[in-house]
Design a protein around this motif. Structure first.
Motif, PDB file in Angstrom:
ATOM      1  N   ALA A 191       0.820  -1.204   0.000  1.00 58.54           N
ATOM      2  CA  ALA A 191       0.000   0.000   0.000  1.00 58.54           C
ATOM      3  C   ALA A 191       0.861   1.264   0.000  1.00 58.54           C
ATOM      4  N   VAL A 192       1.957   1.243   0.756  1.00 53.80           N
ATOM      5  CA  VAL A 192       2.845   2.407   0.776  1.00 53.80           C
ATOM      6  C   VAL A 192       3.513   2.579  -0.582  1.00 53.80           C
ATOM      7  N   ASP A 193       3.872   1.488  -1.219  1.00 54.99           N
ATOM      8  CA  ASP A 193       4.433   1.559  -2.568  1.00 54.99           C
ATOM      9  C   ASP A 193       3.457   2.280  -3.501  1.00 54.99           C
ATOM     10  N   ALA A 194       2.193   1.895  -3.448  1.00 53.50           N
ATOM     11  CA  ALA A 194       1.183   2.541  -4.300  1.00 53.50           C
ATOM     12  C   ALA A 194       1.034   4.014  -3.963  1.00 53.50           C
ATOM     13  N   LEU A 195       1.063   4.341  -2.681  1.00 56.92           N
ATOM     14  CA  LEU A 195       0.950   5.737  -2.271  1.00 56.92           C
ATOM     15  C   LEU A 195       2.095   6.577  -2.839  1.00 56.92           C
ATOM     16  N   THR A 196       3.301   6.010  -2.840  1.00 52.19           N
ATOM     17  CA  THR A 196       4.438   6.764  -3.389  1.00 52.19           C
ATOM     18  C   THR A 196       4.273   7.014  -4.881  1.00 52.19           C
ATOM     19  N   HIS A 197       3.643   6.091  -5.597  1.00 53.09           N
ATOM     20  CA  HIS A 197       3.409   6.308  -7.025  1.00 53.09           C
ATOM     21  C   HIS A 197       2.543   7.546  -7.247  1.00 53.09           C
ATOM     22  N   ALA A 198       1.501   7.672  -6.442  1.00 51.82           N
ATOM     23  CA  ALA A 198       0.607   8.820  -6.607  1.00 51.82           C
ATOM     24  C   ALA A 198       1.317  10.124  -6.260  1.00 51.82           C
ATOM     25  N   VAL A 199       2.067  10.119  -5.167  1.00 48.52           N
ATOM     26  CA  VAL A 199       2.751  11.345  -4.746  1.00 48.52           C
ATOM     27  C   VAL A 199       3.831  11.735  -5.745  1.00 48.52           C
ATOM     28  N   GLU A 200       4.576  10.741  -6.246  1.00 42.96           N
ATOM     29  CA  GLU A 200       5.612  11.025  -7.239  1.00 42.96           C
ATOM     30  C   GLU A 200       4.984  11.598  -8.520  1.00 42.96           C
ATOM     31  N   LEU A 214      -5.838  12.318 -11.203  1.00 51.30           N
ATOM     32  CA  LEU A 214      -5.734  10.893 -10.883  1.00 51.30           C
ATOM     33  C   LEU A 214      -4.890  10.672  -9.630  1.00 51.30           C
ATOM     34  N   ALA A 215      -3.758  11.362  -9.550  1.00 52.43           N
ATOM     35  CA  ALA A 215      -2.867  11.186  -8.407  1.00 52.43           C
ATOM     36  C   ALA A 215      -3.551  11.584  -7.106  1.00 52.43           C
ATOM     37  N   ARG A 220      -6.438  10.155  -2.031  1.00 52.62           N
ATOM     38  CA  ARG A 220      -7.656  10.259  -1.221  1.00 52.62           C
ATOM     39  C   ARG A 220      -8.239   8.889  -0.925  1.00 52.62           C
ATOM     40  N   LEU A 221      -8.306   8.031  -1.949  1.00 47.53           N
ATOM     41  CA  LEU A 221      -8.815   6.675  -1.739  1.00 47.53           C
ATOM     42  C   LEU A 221      -7.925   5.887  -0.790  1.00 47.53           C
ATOM     43  N   GLN A 222      -6.620   6.013  -0.969  1.00 44.37           N
ATOM     44  CA  GLN A 222      -5.689   5.268  -0.125  1.00 44.37           C
ATOM     45  C   GLN A 222      -5.765   5.736   1.326  1.00 44.37           C
ATOM     46  N   ALA A 223      -5.765   7.049   1.536  1.00 43.17           N
ATOM     47  CA  ALA A 223      -5.818   7.574   2.902  1.00 43.17           C
ATOM     48  C   ALA A 223      -7.100   7.150   3.608  1.00 43.17           C
ATOM     49  N   GLY A 224      -8.179   7.008   2.848  1.00 43.18           N
ATOM     50  CA  GLY A 224      -9.449   6.646   3.448  1.00 43.18           C
ATOM     51  C   GLY A 224      -9.668   5.161   3.642  1.00 43.18           C
ATOM     52  N   SER A 225      -8.859   4.325   2.983  1.00 43.85           N
ATOM     53  CA  SER A 225      -9.134   2.880   3.029  1.00 43.85           C
ATOM     54  C   SER A 225      -7.963   2.033   3.513  1.00 43.85           C
ATOM     55  N   ASN A 249      -0.797   4.210 -10.535  1.00 43.33           N
ATOM     56  CA  ASN A 249       0.177   3.852 -11.570  1.00 43.33           C
ATOM     57  C   ASN A 249      -0.207   4.433 -12.921  1.00 43.33           C
ATOM     58  N   ILE A 250      -1.487   4.576 -13.189  1.00 47.30           N
ATOM     59  CA  ILE A 250      -1.894   5.263 -14.423  1.00 47.30           C
ATOM     60  C   ILE A 250      -1.373   6.696 -14.402  1.00 47.30           C
ATOM     61  N   ALA A 251      -1.439   7.333 -13.235  1.00 53.70           N
ATOM     62  CA  ALA A 251      -0.931   8.703 -13.107  1.00 53.70           C
ATOM     63  C   ALA A 251       0.573   8.752 -13.324  1.00 53.70           C
TER      64      ALA A 251
END
Length: 396
Positions: A191-200, A214-215, A220-225, A249-251
């Motif tokens: 989950a943290v790996d995915a979060l870094t993708h959005a932030v990057e 998208l990012a 928002r989805l990750q922080a909430g779930s 990852n699309i972002a």
């Protein structure tokens, strides 16, 4: 700047989505798939049911269930040769990031007839990859929607990045049932790996309003779930986490990964640091580094993380850091490197080794200087000296 956005992978998501695997295999004209997985996933009920469904649908199925923590060059090249020898016509990857990267590497190498080591960089091959269907079993890497794959050369201890528009998976199947047997520690890392993708993606110089939207939605989805997905049996939260991972990852697939991934790469290749630990510990420091040149984005990030932006940038960055550290603490993810993970005497080496970046930059043809810039698309240009300082900030 002319912006470009490309996302050809079809997403099928929600509870029960995995039951559509045979239908989607047939729709992509795959009759003799190689199913790629790892020993842990191969022992799960959903994996056995998926294989049985493929066979009942008339597919001639072969399996490779020996993926390891990282996608391995030896596995990719050997299985690609097997695919050619057995005339396999598609890849079904059921597993986490290393499994999907292995499958993608095989799909690239098989029709191109060269080692993956000879096809690194962007679009360094001519034949389209074999058709691929990806079933992620972690809400993490997002490889199921990415054109790129990351493969470790066990001999040289290098991480090899390759891919291009000809290597997007055809279908990604996102079913929360695949997260049911995932241990909490692995779920947190993913989950943290995915979060870094959005932030990057957000703090990239190649970002656009589309990738930013998208990012931010992914965060928002990750922080909430994320907490409920990892610490309980909440299937709705798991479904949100899987979808957020793909969105992230699309972002970043369209705006590219930045400084956290660039600085993590030598730690993974030379120190065998797990990828998620590398990027996850770095990302709060990278946000602080980038925020002065992108303050509006820092404020938006604070909001979607559930933090309150401050009256000035310093307070906003502190709020982001506190929100990330609280999230990491709650899910059992580390917030710092230990001296054993990143020996202080190797900081200069790691900073210099980061110069080529992820996308094929070159080392200088002379001794490295502190002022040399690291190849990465983040919003703030970064020197070797600054990279070394960021590493210094990553201890407890």
């Amino acid at each position: 700047m002319i912006a470009n956005f490309y996302m050809p992978t079809r997403l099928v998501h929600g509870p029960g989505a995995l039951s559509r695997l045979p239908e989607l295999v047939r729709a992509n004209r795959i009759n003799r798939p190689l199913v790629v997985s790892d020993p842990a996933i191969a022992a799960t009920p959903f994996y056995g049911q998926a294989l049985a469904a493929l066979k009942e649908a008339g597919c001639d199925v072969a399996t490779f269930e020996e993926c390891w923590i990282d996608a391995r060059l030896s596995h990719v090249d050997a299985q690609a040769e097997r695919v050619r020898r057995e005339d396999r016509d598609g890849i079904v990857s059921i597993g986490g990031g290393s499994v999907m990267c292995t499958g993608k590497g095989i799909a690239i190498v098989a029709p191109n007839g060269r080692s993956f080591a000879d096809m690194t960089g962007v679009a360094n091959f001519s034949a389209p990859a074999l058709p691929m269907i990806m079933v992620p079993t972690t809400a993490g890497s997002g490889s199921e929607v990415s054109q790129f794959t990351l493969v470790k050369d066990e001999t040289s201890h290098r991480k090899l990045v390759g891919g291009g528009p000809l290597s997007f998976p055809q279908v990604a199947i996102l079913d929360p049932v695949t997260l049911e047997t995932l241990p909490a520690r692995a779920a947190a890392a993913s989950a943290v790996d995915a979060l870094t993708h959005a932030v990057e993606a957000l703090f990239s110089s190649l970002a656009t309003p589309l990738t930013d939207a998208l990012a931010l939605e992914a965060v928002r989805l990750q922080a909430g779930s994320m907490r409920r997905s990892i610490l309980s049996d909440d299937m709705a939260a798991r479904a949100d986490n899987l979808l957020a991972s793909a969105i992230a990852n699309i972002a970043c697939g369209n705006s590219r990964l930045g400084l956290a991934h660039t600085l993590s790469l030598p730690l993974e290749a030379r120190l065998d640091l797990p990828h998620a630990i590398g990027v996850g510990v770095l990302i709060p420091r990278i946000v602080a580094f980038n925020a002065p040149v992108a303050p509006a984005k820092a404020e938006k990030l604070a909001v979607v993380l559930g933090a309150r932006p401050g009256v000035d940038l310093a307070e906003t960055v502190a709020a982001i850091r506190a929100a990330l550290f609280a999230l990491f603490d709650d899910i059992g993810f580390p917030t710092a490197f230990s001296p054993e993970q990143l020996p202080r005497e190797r900081l200069a080496e790691m900073a210099e080794a980061a110069i080529p970046g992820l996308y094929g930059g070159a080392m200088p043809d002379r001794a490295v200087r502190d002022s040399d810039l690291i190849h990465q698309p983040g919003v703030r240009r970064t020197s070797v000296a600054q990279a070394r300082a960021i590493f210094e900030q990553c201890y407890g």
